[in-house]
Design an enzyme around this catalytic site. Structure first.
Site, PDB file in Angstrom:
ATOM      1  N   LYS A 105       1.023  -1.199   0.018  1.00 17.46           N
ATOM      2  CA  LYS A 105      -0.003  -0.020   0.030  1.00 17.46           C
ATOM      3  C   LYS A 105       0.991   1.319  -0.027  1.00 17.46           C
ATOM      4  O   LYS A 105       2.150   1.159   0.353  1.00 17.46           O
ATOM      5  CB  LYS A 105      -0.928   0.054   1.293  1.00 17.46           C
ATOM      6  N   ASN A 220     -15.777   6.144  -5.804  1.00 16.44           N
ATOM      7  CA  ASN A 220     -16.053   5.046  -6.936  1.00 16.44           C
ATOM      8  C   ASN A 220     -16.533   3.661  -6.108  1.00 16.44           C
ATOM      9  O   ASN A 220     -17.521   3.426  -6.875  1.00 16.44           O
ATOM     10  CB  ASN A 220     -14.382   4.901  -7.151  1.00 16.44           C
ATOM     11  N   SER A 357      -7.665  -5.672 -10.713  1.00 20.41           N
ATOM     12  CA  SER A 357      -6.423  -5.316 -11.074  1.00 20.41           C
ATOM     13  C   SER A 357      -5.625  -6.457 -11.410  1.00 20.41           C
ATOM     14  O   SER A 357      -4.499  -6.352 -12.217  1.00 20.41           O
ATOM     15  CB  SER A 357      -5.753  -4.838  -9.523  1.00 20.41           C
TER      16      SER A 357
HETATM   17  P1  NAD Z   1     -13.056   7.630  -3.472  1.00 14.46           P
HETATM   18  O1  NAD Z   1     -11.813   8.748  -3.125  1.00 14.46           O
HETATM   19  O2  NAD Z   1     -13.397   7.316  -4.965  1.00 14.46           O
HETATM   20  O3  NAD Z   1     -14.192   7.796  -2.613  1.00 14.46           O
HETATM   21  C1  NAD Z   1     -14.130   8.110  -1.297  1.00 14.46           C
HETATM   22  C2  NAD Z   1     -15.630   8.917  -0.929  1.00 14.46           C
HETATM   23  O4  NAD Z   1     -15.620   8.918   0.537  1.00 14.46           O
HETATM   24  C3  NAD Z   1     -15.784  10.254  -1.334  1.00 14.46           C
HETATM   25  O5  NAD Z   1     -17.104  10.243  -1.817  1.00 14.46           O
HETATM   26  C4  NAD Z   1     -15.574  11.089  -0.192  1.00 14.46           C
HETATM   27  O6  NAD Z   1     -16.373  12.212  -0.034  1.00 14.46           O
HETATM   28  C5  NAD Z   1     -16.221  10.126   1.074  1.00 14.46           C
HETATM   29  N1  NAD Z   1     -15.648  10.281   2.387  1.00 14.46           N
HETATM   30  C6  NAD Z   1     -14.346  10.599   2.645  1.00 14.46           C
HETATM   31  N2  NAD Z   1     -14.244  11.062   4.013  1.00 14.46           N
HETATM   32  C7  NAD Z   1     -15.673  10.452   4.452  1.00 14.46           C
HETATM   33  C8  NAD Z   1     -16.065  10.774   5.616  1.00 14.46           C
HETATM   34  N3  NAD Z   1     -15.477  10.931   6.865  1.00 14.46           N
HETATM   35  N4  NAD Z   1     -17.390  10.162   5.956  1.00 14.46           N
HETATM   36  C9  NAD Z   1     -18.162   9.950   4.745  1.00 14.46           C
HETATM   37  N5  NAD Z   1     -17.736   9.961   3.512  1.00 14.46           N
HETATM   38  C10 NAD Z   1     -16.256  10.232   3.598  1.00 14.46           C
HETATM   39  O7  NAD Z   1     -12.560   6.428  -2.635  1.00 14.46           O
HETATM   40  P2  NAD Z   1     -12.856   4.782  -3.109  1.00 14.46           P
HETATM   41  O8  NAD Z   1     -11.781   4.240  -4.036  1.00 14.46           O
HETATM   42  O9  NAD Z   1     -14.408   4.823  -3.462  1.00 14.46           O
HETATM   43  O10 NAD Z   1     -12.463   4.140  -1.715  1.00 14.46           O
HETATM   44  C11 NAD Z   1     -13.459   3.953  -0.537  1.00 14.46           C
HETATM   45  C12 NAD Z   1     -12.970   2.961   0.279  1.00 14.46           C
HETATM   46  O11 NAD Z   1     -12.990   1.580  -0.526  1.00 14.46           O
HETATM   47  C13 NAD Z   1     -11.761   3.247   0.896  1.00 14.46           C
HETATM   48  O12 NAD Z   1     -11.523   2.602   2.143  1.00 14.46           O
HETATM   49  C14 NAD Z   1     -10.750   2.281   0.137  1.00 14.46           C
HETATM   50  O13 NAD Z   1      -9.808   1.700   0.725  1.00 14.46           O
HETATM   51  C15 NAD Z   1     -11.797   1.028  -0.263  1.00 14.46           C
HETATM   52  N6  NAD Z   1     -11.249   0.470  -1.368  1.00 14.46           N
HETATM   53  C16 NAD Z   1     -11.253   0.924  -2.655  1.00 14.46           C
HETATM   54  C17 NAD Z   1     -11.093   0.212  -3.786  1.00 14.46           C
HETATM   55  C18 NAD Z   1     -10.675   0.823  -5.066  1.00 14.46           C
HETATM   56  O14 NAD Z   1     -10.678  -0.046  -6.180  1.00 14.46           O
HETATM   57  N7  NAD Z   1     -11.157   1.870  -5.466  1.00 14.46           N
HETATM   58  C19 NAD Z   1     -10.526  -0.952  -3.791  1.00 14.46           C
HETATM   59  C20 NAD Z   1     -10.606  -1.695  -2.436  1.00 14.46           C
HETATM   60  C21 NAD Z   1     -11.249  -0.943  -1.269  1.00 14.46           C
END
Ligand code: NAD
Length: 429
Positions: A105, A220, A357
């Protein structure tokens, strides 16, 4: 152990799974320590001419089962302990999904919302040049995470390719499709979670139209799982982002919310006809209130440590699907388990992202690209198979899906460690 010691808290959960796991003690001892940790400073020339120094990290937790794999996060709250915890979860997740990777990470402590697009590109290229000897298609492969996206991954690949003087699409996944990205990567995390929900739907026998859903985090992962569920008849009654949430018992039209949020960066309760959006009724709620709504399914899809010992008692949803990494603390887990809440853990529920991925990396290495239907079908096959493994293990051993997922992952990692010999082997036992 302090509240900020996210890595310490994550590692402590290994102990709960050990009584169910078939793993040599040596292998467990190795998992308690990341293999390599890199901290870098990234000088960035800002648009106003000032030089600003940002701190970045890349952690390779364990590579026994393959090169390390894991996203890069841009967030003001990024710490080394958080990146180590996220890398550890990636080790478990890749083992749960049965894909040949270890866990890694990365992160930069920055608020990307305060940067211009050019500053963001300079930051990404600067970070890439600092970690260019640490990452690589055969060693450690980044991907998007919170507040990073396909374009950031494209800059990373471009910078790495320049430094190493050869085009290297396999150094990073989640790239734009014209630069060697995979079909189906964009929605893979949400889609993987959706396949988990469909698996539990089949096991529990509920009807989608009877189920209400609240999604914390409308980025996302959160947007795509909400969209897929609504297409199936689930009612998405609440969503939120970092600034707060909206709630309507009748449910929202998710494509309309996505259009408005992605175009204006503001989450608004709207219904869109083409490009014209009109406001619809909704209550404004806080993120804390969203978590405690009386819904059937709660999907935390934002950040870690959202369901804690303080609010777990108030969580009403009988099913929690962890799309975010680490949204539930271990004291909260105990409270939820006593209440009979079913928690589908992050290392299974959000494994769709790393699985596609992996598909992207395979396609980059083969130079031969799949159709979106092939990606969806292969993802579905893996998610349904591994969900069933975890679910059946939990049922047959009388434990939680999280402990079952950890135990299965530990067994797979243990098999790889033991293939190289442990003290038991060398002592001739
Ligand atoms: P992103 O940046 O696309 O979206 C994050 C969202 O969370 C945004 O809408 C943001 O406004 C919101 N946010 C931030 N702080 C917040 C809070 N305190 N309360 C409520 N909402 C809040 O990120 P993402 O890629 O969707 O990732 C979200 C989660 O999913 C993370 O924990 C990430 O580690 C996990 N994740 C993502 C992926 C991926 O492929 N993108 C894969 C596995 C896990």
């Amino acid at each position: 152990m302090s509240d900020n010691d996210i890595f310490g808290q994550a590692i402590a959960r290994l102990d709960e799974a050990l009584e169910f796991a078939d793993i040599d003690r040596e292998a467990v001892a190795r998992l308690r320590h990341p293999k390599q940790v890199l901290e870098v400073s990234i000088p960035v020339r800002m648009d106003n001419g000032d030089l600003q120094i940002f701190t970045g990290y890349r952690v390779r937790h364990d590579d026994t089962r393959g090169p390390t794999k894991g996203g890069i996060r841009y967030h003001p709250g990024v710490t080394l302990s958080e990146v180590k915890a996220l890398a550890f979860w990636m080790t478990l997740k890749c083992a749960v999904a049965g894909i040949p990777y270890g866990g890694g990470k990365g992160g930069v402590t920055v608020n990307p919302k305060e940067l211009s697009r050019l500053e963001l590109e300079r930051l990404t290229r600067g970070f890439t040049s600092q970690i260019a000897d640490f990452i690589g298609p055969e060693t450690d492969i980044p991907a998007p995470d919170v507040y990073t996206n396909a374009m950031v991954m494209g800059w990373l690949m471009d910078e790495y390719s320049k430094i190493h003087r050869k085009r290297s699409p396999g150094v990073v996944t989640g790239k734009p499709i014209p630069l060697g990205g995979s079909q189906g990567r964009e929605d893979a995390t949400g889609r993987g979670a959706y396949y988990c929900i469909k698996s539990l739907e089949a096991a529990e026998g509920w009807r989608p139209g009877d189920m209400t859903v609240a999604v914390q985090g409308f980025g996302n992962a959160g947007q795509h799982v909400a969209r897929l569920l609504q297409e199936d008849g689930y009612k998405i009654v609440a969503v939120s982002d970092s600034k707060g949430g909206i709630h309507n018992c009748e449910g929202f039209d998710i494509p309309s919310l996505c259009t408005a949020k992605n175009e204006t960066r503001v989450l608004r309760a709207v219904y869109c006809h083409g490009s014209v959006c009109e406001l619809v009724d909704a209550d404004v709620i806080s993120n804390e209130e969203l978590l405690e709504l009386d819904v059937d399914i709660l999907i935390p899809a934002a950040l870690e440590n959202q369901i804690t010992g303080r609010n777990a008692g108030q969580i009403k949803a009988p099913y929690v699907f962890e799309v975010a990494n680490g949204p539930t603390t271990s004291d909260a887990d105990q409270i939820l388990s006593q209440k009979g809440t079913t928690v589908v853990p992050d290392v299974l529920c959000n494994a769709g992202g790393v699985t596609v991925s992996y598909f992207e990396w395979v396609q980059n290495r083969g130079g031969f690209y799949w159709t979106v239907d092939e990606v969806h079908e292969r993802l579905r096959e893996i998610m349904v198979r591994e969900f069933a493994e975890v679910w059946n293990f939990a049922k047959s051993r009388g434990t939680s899906p999280r402990t079952a997922a950890y135990a299965l992952a530990l067994g797979r990692i243990g098999d790889a460690v033991e293939s190289q010999g442990t003290a038991r082997y060398f002592a001739g036992n």
